[in-house]
Design an enzyme around this catalytic site. Sequence first.
Site, PDB file in Angstrom:
ATOM      1  N   SER A 160       0.572  -0.966   0.023  1.00  7.45           N
ATOM      2  CA  SER A 160       0.055   0.187  -0.163  1.00  7.45           C
ATOM      3  C   SER A 160       0.573   1.391   0.244  1.00  7.45           C
ATOM      4  O   SER A 160       1.937   1.225  -0.597  1.00  7.45           O
ATOM      5  CB  SER A 160      -0.611   0.098   1.270  1.00  7.45           C
ATOM      6  OG  SER A 160      -1.757   1.015   1.372  1.00  7.45           O
ATOM      7  N   ASP A 255     -10.242  -3.888  -5.368  1.00  8.72           N
ATOM      8  CA  ASP A 255      -9.003  -2.738  -4.798  1.00  8.72           C
ATOM      9  C   ASP A 255      -9.388  -1.162  -5.988  1.00  8.72           C
ATOM     10  O   ASP A 255      -9.345  -1.151  -7.181  1.00  8.72           O
ATOM     11  CB  ASP A 255      -8.008  -2.892  -4.338  1.00  8.72           C
ATOM     12  CG  ASP A 255      -6.702  -2.040  -4.138  1.00  8.72           C
ATOM     13  OD1 ASP A 255      -7.270  -1.107  -3.803  1.00  8.72           O
ATOM     14  OD2 ASP A 255      -5.658  -2.500  -4.096  1.00  8.72           O
ATOM     15  N   HIS A 285      -8.276  -4.874  -1.043  1.00  7.87           N
ATOM     16  CA  HIS A 285      -6.473  -3.814  -0.229  1.00  7.87           C
ATOM     17  C   HIS A 285      -5.924  -4.966   0.472  1.00  7.87           C
ATOM     18  O   HIS A 285      -5.181  -4.731   0.928  1.00  7.87           O
ATOM     19  CB  HIS A 285      -7.100  -2.216  -0.285  1.00  7.87           C
ATOM     20  CG  HIS A 285      -5.948  -1.947  -0.378  1.00  7.87           C
ATOM     21  ND1 HIS A 285      -5.239  -1.366  -1.018  1.00  7.87           N
ATOM     22  CD2 HIS A 285      -5.400  -1.494   0.993  1.00  7.87           C
ATOM     23  CE1 HIS A 285      -4.099  -0.325  -0.520  1.00  7.87           C
ATOM     24  NE2 HIS A 285      -4.092  -0.171   0.679  1.00  7.87           N
TER      25      HIS A 285
END
Length: 314
Positions: A160, A255, A285
Amino acid sequence: MGLDPAVREFLDTKPDSGDPDDSVAVRRAAIRKGSDALFAAFGAPVDAVSVEQDILLPRPDGDLRVRVYRPGPAPGLPIHVFVHGGGFWLGSIDERVNEAMCRDRCRRAECVVVAIDYRLAPEHRFPAPVEDCYAGLLWAVENAPEIGGDAGNVSIGGISAGATLAAATALLARDRGGPRLRLQLLEVPALDLTLEQMRSSGVGNDYGVTVAEMELCRDLYLPSAEQGRDPLASPLHAHDLGGLPDAHIMTAEFDPLRNDGERFAARLDEAGVAVSHHRYPGAVHGSLALTDSWPPAQLWHDDVVRALRETHAR
């Protein structure tokens, strides 16, 4: 493919970004507690490896903590630099999910893992976290013999926001004549902080990451929204991606940030950089943390280990 019940349960349990009237410190503490509780409920713990050592790197603008994971006493092992996620204002190398990932990768990929506890926004805005990651990379390479590593066999990766920082660090290493990296491993990366890619993804706000939450992360991290086009903030906006290390990019079907990684993969390929990309069906995610409740999450980590082993064996 729809959401598996285990993934939906995870999303229904996942804490939000907290009460905006609370301080950042209070919100961080609550979200950290929620993160560890989520991992206890959905993730599989991993036993400690042979050596786990925290080291403080003295720096003029504040010490930087790194944690070194070693699978055993053997010298000359590959080095993998790990950058945790958290939207630039959350997260720590102490989180249970990050400990488990570092241990797993250290043991199964047979490499030294150096996890970087970079400074967080908004106390330390862009580009401070990028510089911390680059400093951690330099330290790992310069101290490779002491930590059992091979300075010529180094990769970097992140999840991320950590993937954003890992990609930015790869850019810095190229542009500053720094260490030659064998791989940038980018998992559910956020590579466009203008959020243009996110808004055009076609994935709605019901999958654990919303545009509003990403706006919050961006605004805490960047001194101004205009810096969202700075390549070190948004590597997708780098004019030239040539000369970067090989890339392994992993995105999730549900996502809204998936376009960031997929467009970056396409641009790397256009620039002549060897890149592999896979979009994982049914994933969101944060579903890579569901190693004890959703079998495809374990497949994700098997693929990570395979990518590291293959890269470092070359």
